[in-house]
Structure formats: structure tokens, C-alpha cells
Design a protein around this motif. Sequence first.
Motif, PDB file in Angstrom:
ATOM      1  N   LEU A  19      93.136-106.019  28.758  1.00  0.00           N
ATOM      2  CA  LEU A  19      93.344-105.061  27.684  1.00  0.00           C
ATOM      3  C   LEU A  19      92.331-103.925  27.807  1.00  0.00           C
ATOM      4  O   LEU A  19      91.200-104.150  28.225  1.00  0.00           O
ATOM      5  CB  LEU A  19      93.193-105.727  26.320  1.00  0.00           C
ATOM      6  CG  LEU A  19      94.052-106.963  26.051  1.00  0.00           C
ATOM      7  CD1 LEU A  19      93.830-107.445  24.621  1.00  0.00           C
ATOM      8  CD2 LEU A  19      95.510-106.698  26.323  1.00  0.00           C
ATOM      9  N   SER A  20      92.759-102.749  27.405  1.00  0.00           N
ATOM     10  CA  SER A  20      91.875-101.583  27.387  1.00  0.00           C
ATOM     11  C   SER A  20      91.869-100.976  26.004  1.00  0.00           C
ATOM     12  O   SER A  20      92.870-101.041  25.285  1.00  0.00           O
ATOM     13  CB  SER A  20      92.344-100.531  28.400  1.00  0.00           C
ATOM     14  OG  SER A  20      92.348-101.041  29.706  1.00  0.00           O
ATOM     15  N   ARG A  66      86.582-117.865  29.448  1.00  0.00           N
ATOM     16  CA  ARG A  66      87.898-117.401  29.893  1.00  0.00           C
ATOM     17  C   ARG A  66      88.063-115.891  29.754  1.00  0.00           C
ATOM     18  O   ARG A  66      88.743-115.263  30.573  1.00  0.00           O
ATOM     19  CB  ARG A  66      89.001-118.097  29.088  1.00  0.00           C
ATOM     20  CG  ARG A  66      89.002-119.597  29.196  1.00  0.00           C
ATOM     21  CD  ARG A  66      90.239-120.205  28.518  1.00  0.00           C
ATOM     22  NE  ARG A  66      90.282-119.931  27.091  1.00  0.00           N
ATOM     23  CZ  ARG A  66      91.278-119.281  26.487  1.00  0.00           C
ATOM     24  NH1 ARG A  66      92.310-118.840  27.191  1.00  0.00           N
ATOM     25  NH2 ARG A  66      91.257-119.092  25.175  1.00  0.00           N
ATOM     26  N   PHE A  67      87.464-115.318  28.742  1.00  0.00           N
ATOM     27  CA  PHE A  67      87.576-113.878  28.482  1.00  0.00           C
ATOM     28  C   PHE A  67      86.264-113.197  28.819  1.00  0.00           C
ATOM     29  O   PHE A  67      85.184-113.767  28.630  1.00  0.00           O
ATOM     30  CB  PHE A  67      87.904-113.616  27.014  1.00  0.00           C
ATOM     31  CG  PHE A  67      89.285-114.028  26.566  1.00  0.00           C
ATOM     32  CD1 PHE A  67      90.111-114.804  27.363  1.00  0.00           C
ATOM     33  CD2 PHE A  67      89.761-113.619  25.329  1.00  0.00           C
ATOM     34  CE1 PHE A  67      91.374-115.175  26.949  1.00  0.00           C
ATOM     35  CE2 PHE A  67      91.021-113.977  24.885  1.00  0.00           C
ATOM     36  CZ  PHE A  67      91.827-114.769  25.702  1.00  0.00           C
ATOM     37  N   THR A  68      86.370-111.943  29.277  1.00  0.00           N
ATOM     38  CA  THR A  68      85.185-111.144  29.559  1.00  0.00           C
ATOM     39  C   THR A  68      85.362-109.759  28.968  1.00  0.00           C
ATOM     40  O   THR A  68      86.358-109.087  29.264  1.00  0.00           O
ATOM     41  CB  THR A  68      84.945-111.030  31.070  1.00  0.00           C
ATOM     42  OG1 THR A  68      84.803-112.332  31.644  1.00  0.00           O
ATOM     43  CG2 THR A  68      83.677-110.217  31.346  1.00  0.00           C
ATOM     44  N   ILE A  69      84.416-109.346  28.158  1.00  0.00           N
ATOM     45  CA  ILE A  69      84.437-108.002  27.596  1.00  0.00           C
ATOM     46  C   ILE A  69      83.472-107.130  28.392  1.00  0.00           C
ATOM     47  O   ILE A  69      82.399-107.580  28.805  1.00  0.00           O
ATOM     48  CB  ILE A  69      84.071-108.019  26.096  1.00  0.00           C
ATOM     49  CG1 ILE A  69      84.287-106.643  25.467  1.00  0.00           C
ATOM     50  CG2 ILE A  69      82.647-108.512  25.870  1.00  0.00           C
ATOM     51  CD1 ILE A  69      84.157-106.637  23.947  1.00  0.00           C
ATOM     52  N   ASN A  76      84.308 -93.929  27.649  1.00  0.00           N
ATOM     53  CA  ASN A  76      84.452 -94.383  26.255  1.00  0.00           C
ATOM     54  C   ASN A  76      85.546 -95.434  26.138  1.00  0.00           C
ATOM     55  O   ASN A  76      86.398 -95.381  25.228  1.00  0.00           O
ATOM     56  CB  ASN A  76      84.756 -93.202  25.328  1.00  0.00           C
ATOM     57  CG  ASN A  76      83.522 -92.399  24.995  1.00  0.00           C
ATOM     58  OD1 ASN A  76      82.400 -92.796  25.284  1.00  0.00           O
ATOM     59  ND2 ASN A  76      83.725 -91.232  24.407  1.00  0.00           N
ATOM     60  N   THR A  77      85.517 -96.377  27.040  1.00  0.00           N
ATOM     61  CA  THR A  77      86.572 -97.388  27.098  1.00  0.00           C
ATOM     62  C   THR A  77      85.951 -98.787  27.159  1.00  0.00           C
ATOM     63  O   THR A  77      84.961 -99.001  27.856  1.00  0.00           O
ATOM     64  CB  THR A  77      87.479 -97.166  28.312  1.00  0.00           C
ATOM     65  OG1 THR A  77      88.090 -95.881  28.198  1.00  0.00           O
ATOM     66  CG2 THR A  77      88.575 -98.229  28.377  1.00  0.00           C
ATOM     67  N   VAL A  78      86.572 -99.700  26.424  1.00  0.00           N
ATOM     68  CA  VAL A  78      86.182-101.100  26.437  1.00  0.00           C
ATOM     69  C   VAL A  78      87.350-101.916  26.973  1.00  0.00           C
ATOM     70  O   VAL A  78      88.512-101.611  26.693  1.00  0.00           O
ATOM     71  CB  VAL A  78      85.803-101.586  25.023  1.00  0.00           C
ATOM     72  CG1 VAL A  78      85.548-103.078  25.025  1.00  0.00           C
ATOM     73  CG2 VAL A  78      84.580-100.862  24.532  1.00  0.00           C
ATOM     74  N   TYR A  79      87.024-102.946  27.729  1.00  0.00           N
ATOM     75  CA  TYR A  79      88.047-103.788  28.346  1.00  0.00           C
ATOM     76  C   TYR A  79      87.883-105.231  27.880  1.00  0.00           C
ATOM     77  O   TYR A  79      86.779-105.680  27.561  1.00  0.00           O
ATOM     78  CB  TYR A  79      87.927-103.742  29.867  1.00  0.00           C
ATOM     79  CG  TYR A  79      87.977-102.350  30.427  1.00  0.00           C
ATOM     80  CD1 TYR A  79      86.808-101.655  30.746  1.00  0.00           C
ATOM     81  CD2 TYR A  79      89.196-101.716  30.638  1.00  0.00           C
ATOM     82  CE1 TYR A  79      86.847-100.372  31.261  1.00  0.00           C
ATOM     83  CE2 TYR A  79      89.242-100.425  31.156  1.00  0.00           C
ATOM     84  CZ  TYR A  79      88.071 -99.761  31.456  1.00  0.00           C
ATOM     85  OH  TYR A  79      88.124 -98.488  31.953  1.00  0.00           O
ATOM     86  N   LEU A  80      88.987-105.947  27.900  1.00  0.00           N
ATOM     87  CA  LEU A  80      88.948-107.380  27.649  1.00  0.00           C
ATOM     88  C   LEU A  80      89.766-108.043  28.747  1.00  0.00           C
ATOM     89  O   LEU A  80      91.002-107.952  28.740  1.00  0.00           O
ATOM     90  CB  LEU A  80      89.512-107.726  26.276  1.00  0.00           C
ATOM     91  CG  LEU A  80      89.383-109.208  25.889  1.00  0.00           C
ATOM     92  CD1 LEU A  80      87.910-109.578  25.687  1.00  0.00           C
ATOM     93  CD2 LEU A  80      90.182-109.511  24.622  1.00  0.00           C
ATOM     94  N   GLN A  81      89.085-108.643  29.688  1.00  0.00           N
ATOM     95  CA  GLN A  81      89.740-109.384  30.756  1.00  0.00           C
ATOM     96  C   GLN A  81      89.998-110.789  30.259  1.00  0.00           C
ATOM     97  O   GLN A  81      89.052-111.501  29.893  1.00  0.00           O
ATOM     98  CB  GLN A  81      88.866-109.407  32.006  1.00  0.00           C
ATOM     99  CG  GLN A  81      89.451-110.201  33.157  1.00  0.00           C
ATOM    100  CD  GLN A  81      90.706-109.588  33.722  1.00  0.00           C
ATOM    101  OE1 GLN A  81      90.782-108.391  33.930  1.00  0.00           O
ATOM    102  NE2 GLN A  81      91.716-110.422  33.972  1.00  0.00           N
ATOM    103  N   MET A  82      91.253-111.178  30.262  1.00  0.00           N
ATOM    104  CA  MET A  82      91.641-112.488  29.727  1.00  0.00           C
ATOM    105  C   MET A  82      92.233-113.322  30.857  1.00  0.00           C
ATOM    106  O   MET A  82      93.275-112.966  31.415  1.00  0.00           O
ATOM    107  CB  MET A  82      92.657-112.315  28.598  1.00  0.00           C
ATOM    108  CG  MET A  82      92.176-111.386  27.481  1.00  0.00           C
ATOM    109  SD  MET A  82      93.305-111.296  26.088  1.00  0.00           S
ATOM    110  CE  MET A  82      94.726-110.537  26.866  1.00  0.00           C
TER     111      MET A  82
END
Length: 123
Positions: A19-20, A66-69, A76-82
Motif C-alpha cells: 500500500l502507498s 508480516r507487515f513493514t511500514i 511525502n509517501t508512506v508505504y505498508l508492505q504486507m
Amino acid sequence: VQLQASGGGLVQAGGSLRLSCAASGRTFRSYVMGWFRQAPGKEREFVAAITWSGGITYYADSVKGRFTISRDNAKNTVYLQMNSLKPEDTAVYYCATNMRSMRRRDEYDYDYWGQGTLVTVSS
């Protein structure tokens, strides 16, 4: 300040999604960026957060390991690797920003919210 979340979709159990959340606005200065999720019939819950300056991360126990933020300050972007997704991860995922303090686990600490992106994990 506007937050635009993207990257949701349908994935099989065990799969991955990223997710972005892109932030925009005349002045964007955040202390903490967070991800929350809300499953059907349930309250919105904290998933993960990251401090904007130091990159310190925090996770709910249910997603730890399991998830990495992560964040890209220049974009100016945040990610959520799931990764290793489970059917119980199915929810609408929201990003949010706290521009007043370092508090991070309560949704009422956050000032602005994205529109949400749906993640569906099939068994």
C-alpha cells in the motif's frame, strides 16, 4: 493536507501487497504517519505507524513480523508492505497523519485521513 491511499486489491492467503499513501498540500509537516484498518462490522484498529523524522516504527501485535511500514520523505509517501497475508487481514486500510504530537496508536490522535483502500484476502 490531502492523503491518497492506493495499492489495495484481491490476493490469496499467503500473498503480498504494498500500500502507498501520498501526502500533498501547501505545507506538509507530520510527526507520525499511521495505517489503520476497518473490517466489516468491526471498529477501526491501529496497524502500524512511523515517525516522519526518525523513521521509528510501531506495529500492532497482529501484524508484527508480516507487515513493514516505511517512508520516503522526498516523495511525502508512506508505504505498508504486507506479506503472508491472512483472510483476517481483509479490511479497508486507511492512512493518516498526526501533525501535532508523537502519539500514534489511537485514531483520535490523527488529524488527516486518506480515503481508504480495500484489501481482500481469500482463503
